[in-house]
Motif scaffolding. Sequence first.
Motif, PDB file in Angstrom:
ATOM      1  N   HIS A 151      10.653  -2.670   2.996  1.00  0.00           N
ATOM      2  CA  HIS A 151      10.108  -2.209   4.270  1.00  0.00           C
ATOM      3  C   HIS A 151       9.002  -1.180   4.061  1.00  0.00           C
ATOM      4  O   HIS A 151       9.109  -0.294   3.223  1.00  0.00           O
ATOM      5  CB  HIS A 151      11.278  -1.621   5.064  1.00  0.00           C
ATOM      6  N   CYS A 152       7.912  -1.340   4.830  1.00  0.00           N
ATOM      7  CA  CYS A 152       6.795  -0.388   4.825  1.00  0.00           C
ATOM      8  C   CYS A 152       6.361  -0.079   3.389  1.00  0.00           C
ATOM      9  O   CYS A 152       6.375   1.073   2.950  1.00  0.00           O
ATOM     10  CB  CYS A 152       7.206   0.888   5.558  1.00  0.00           C
ATOM     11  N   TYR A 153       5.966  -1.109   2.667  1.00  0.00           N
ATOM     12  CA  TYR A 153       5.706  -0.953   1.235  1.00  0.00           C
ATOM     13  C   TYR A 153       4.612   0.076   0.972  1.00  0.00           C
ATOM     14  O   TYR A 153       3.523   0.014   1.540  1.00  0.00           O
ATOM     15  CB  TYR A 153       5.323  -2.290   0.598  1.00  0.00           C
ATOM     16  N   SER A 154       4.927   1.026   0.075  1.00  0.00           N
ATOM     17  CA  SER A 154       3.987   2.104  -0.250  1.00  0.00           C
ATOM     18  C   SER A 154       3.860   2.318  -1.752  1.00  0.00           C
ATOM     19  O   SER A 154       3.269   3.304  -2.190  1.00  0.00           O
ATOM     20  CB  SER A 154       4.441   3.419   0.409  1.00  0.00           C
ATOM     21  N   GLY A 155       4.434   1.407  -2.536  1.00  0.00           N
ATOM     22  CA  GLY A 155       4.417   1.574  -3.982  1.00  0.00           C
ATOM     23  C   GLY A 155       3.144   1.058  -4.626  1.00  0.00           C
ATOM     24  O   GLY A 155       2.196   0.629  -3.956  1.00  0.00           O
ATOM     25  N   LYS A 179      -6.890   5.687   7.560  1.00  0.00           N
ATOM     26  CA  LYS A 179      -8.050   5.946   6.705  1.00  0.00           C
ATOM     27  C   LYS A 179      -7.675   6.170   5.246  1.00  0.00           C
ATOM     28  O   LYS A 179      -8.441   5.839   4.340  1.00  0.00           O
ATOM     29  CB  LYS A 179      -8.819   7.165   7.225  1.00  0.00           C
ATOM     30  N   ASN A 180      -6.476   6.732   4.998  1.00  0.00           N
ATOM     31  CA  ASN A 180      -6.059   7.040   3.630  1.00  0.00           C
ATOM     32  C   ASN A 180      -5.160   5.959   3.045  1.00  0.00           C
ATOM     33  O   ASN A 180      -4.351   6.232   2.150  1.00  0.00           O
ATOM     34  CB  ASN A 180      -5.315   8.378   3.603  1.00  0.00           C
ATOM     35  N   ALA A 181      -5.311   4.740   3.518  1.00  0.00           N
ATOM     36  CA  ALA A 181      -4.387   3.658   3.149  1.00  0.00           C
ATOM     37  C   ALA A 181      -4.755   2.932   1.867  1.00  0.00           C
ATOM     38  O   ALA A 181      -4.522   1.736   1.739  1.00  0.00           O
ATOM     39  CB  ALA A 181      -4.287   2.660   4.284  1.00  0.00           C
ATOM     40  N   LYS A 182      -5.330   3.612   0.906  1.00  0.00           N
ATOM     41  CA  LYS A 182      -5.790   2.948  -0.313  1.00  0.00           C
ATOM     42  C   LYS A 182      -4.667   2.244  -1.061  1.00  0.00           C
ATOM     43  O   LYS A 182      -4.780   1.063  -1.423  1.00  0.00           O
ATOM     44  CB  LYS A 182      -6.458   3.975  -1.242  1.00  0.00           C
ATOM     45  N   LYS A 183      -3.559   2.940  -1.306  1.00  0.00           N
ATOM     46  CA  LYS A 183      -2.475   2.386  -2.126  1.00  0.00           C
ATOM     47  C   LYS A 183      -1.818   1.157  -1.489  1.00  0.00           C
ATOM     48  O   LYS A 183      -1.676   0.117  -2.147  1.00  0.00           O
ATOM     49  CB  LYS A 183      -1.445   3.474  -2.408  1.00  0.00           C
ATOM     50  N   LYS A 226      -5.724  -6.473  10.026  1.00  0.00           N
ATOM     51  CA  LYS A 226      -6.191  -5.632   8.925  1.00  0.00           C
ATOM     52  C   LYS A 226      -5.911  -6.300   7.579  1.00  0.00           C
ATOM     53  O   LYS A 226      -6.761  -6.289   6.678  1.00  0.00           O
ATOM     54  CB  LYS A 226      -5.519  -4.263   8.974  1.00  0.00           C
ATOM     55  N   LEU A 227      -4.737  -6.891   7.440  1.00  0.00           N
ATOM     56  CA  LEU A 227      -4.420  -7.586   6.190  1.00  0.00           C
ATOM     57  C   LEU A 227      -5.371  -8.762   5.974  1.00  0.00           C
ATOM     58  O   LEU A 227      -5.815  -9.012   4.847  1.00  0.00           O
ATOM     59  CB  LEU A 227      -2.972  -8.072   6.214  1.00  0.00           C
ATOM     60  N   ALA A 228      -5.684  -9.483   7.036  1.00  0.00           N
ATOM     61  CA  ALA A 228      -6.623 -10.595   6.917  1.00  0.00           C
ATOM     62  C   ALA A 228      -7.988 -10.094   6.457  1.00  0.00           C
ATOM     63  O   ALA A 228      -8.637 -10.708   5.593  1.00  0.00           O
ATOM     64  CB  ALA A 228      -6.751 -11.318   8.256  1.00  0.00           C
ATOM     65  N   GLU A 229      -8.413  -8.967   6.995  1.00  0.00           N
ATOM     66  CA  GLU A 229      -9.709  -8.389   6.630  1.00  0.00           C
ATOM     67  C   GLU A 229      -9.770  -8.038   5.143  1.00  0.00           C
ATOM     68  O   GLU A 229     -10.707  -8.429   4.445  1.00  0.00           O
ATOM     69  CB  GLU A 229      -9.963  -7.139   7.465  1.00  0.00           C
ATOM     70  N   VAL A 230      -8.761  -7.312   4.646  1.00  0.00           N
ATOM     71  CA  VAL A 230      -8.824  -6.832   3.259  1.00  0.00           C
ATOM     72  C   VAL A 230      -8.533  -7.949   2.261  1.00  0.00           C
ATOM     73  O   VAL A 230      -8.989  -7.885   1.108  1.00  0.00           O
ATOM     74  CB  VAL A 230      -7.869  -5.648   3.019  1.00  0.00           C
TER      75      VAL A 230
END
Length: 262
Positions: A151-155, A179-183, A226-230
């Motif tokens: 859930h809510c993967y942040s690794g 904005k800080n969602a790099k990882k 957003k996932l489709a975009e990246v």
Amino acid sequence: MYFDTHAHLLSEAFDEDRETVIADLTPSGISAYVECGTNLEDSRAAADLAEKSPIIYAAVGVHPHDAKTWNDETAEELRLLLSRPRVVALGEIGLDYHYDFSPRDVQKQVFREQMALAKELQVPVIIHTREAWADTMEILREYPEVTGVMHCYSGSVETARELLGRGWYLAFGGAVTFKNAKKPLEAAKAVPLDRLLIETDSPYMTPVPHRGKRNDPRHVRLVAEKLAEVRGEDPGTIERATAENAERVFRLAASGILPRSE
């Protein structure tokens, strides 16, 4: 139609308009969502709610915040809840070292108890982990037969690859729009399409441009876009694949209980 794999519409944040929000999900393009329990009380409520609507499923479990409430009867009650037809997973469970609302040794013990129950009953789990990746992965490795949703993967990408190799699905929520969602975005780009899930964690983690307001499953579309975009994919591809993945991880086709399609 979108499948939101993680929400908490039983939160008090929805006390004034819960029925209205639920009634608007299908017209808003949401085929289904999973109401996730965090303790026995709201796990019971989640199971009851799921039986009232064809687009709601339930997950039941004891969140690390509530690990200190675990007693000898808890596992047996979870076992009974997991036998109900619209309960599709054990969760959310795991470790949270950010708040430490329960002692860490208790969190780990209760996490192991629930992983053992999932192994016994052969059900998928929904994992919450915050600032506890090393211990979380250590415990997951102890139960290689158990898989489900991160859930809510942040690794990291490296951890994502290990989890994928072990059969896990990775879910992404509103944080990917920050904005800080790099990882999380790096990890999201590395996940094969057939292991990708979307979620809102409503009423939390509201995606941009609604950040700061209450979240609900109708915003899961923004996560998919957003996932489709990246990832350089068509939004419709993400929509369809994540819904199919949700049906697979929660074994809905095998159970004969599928989301309603319009």
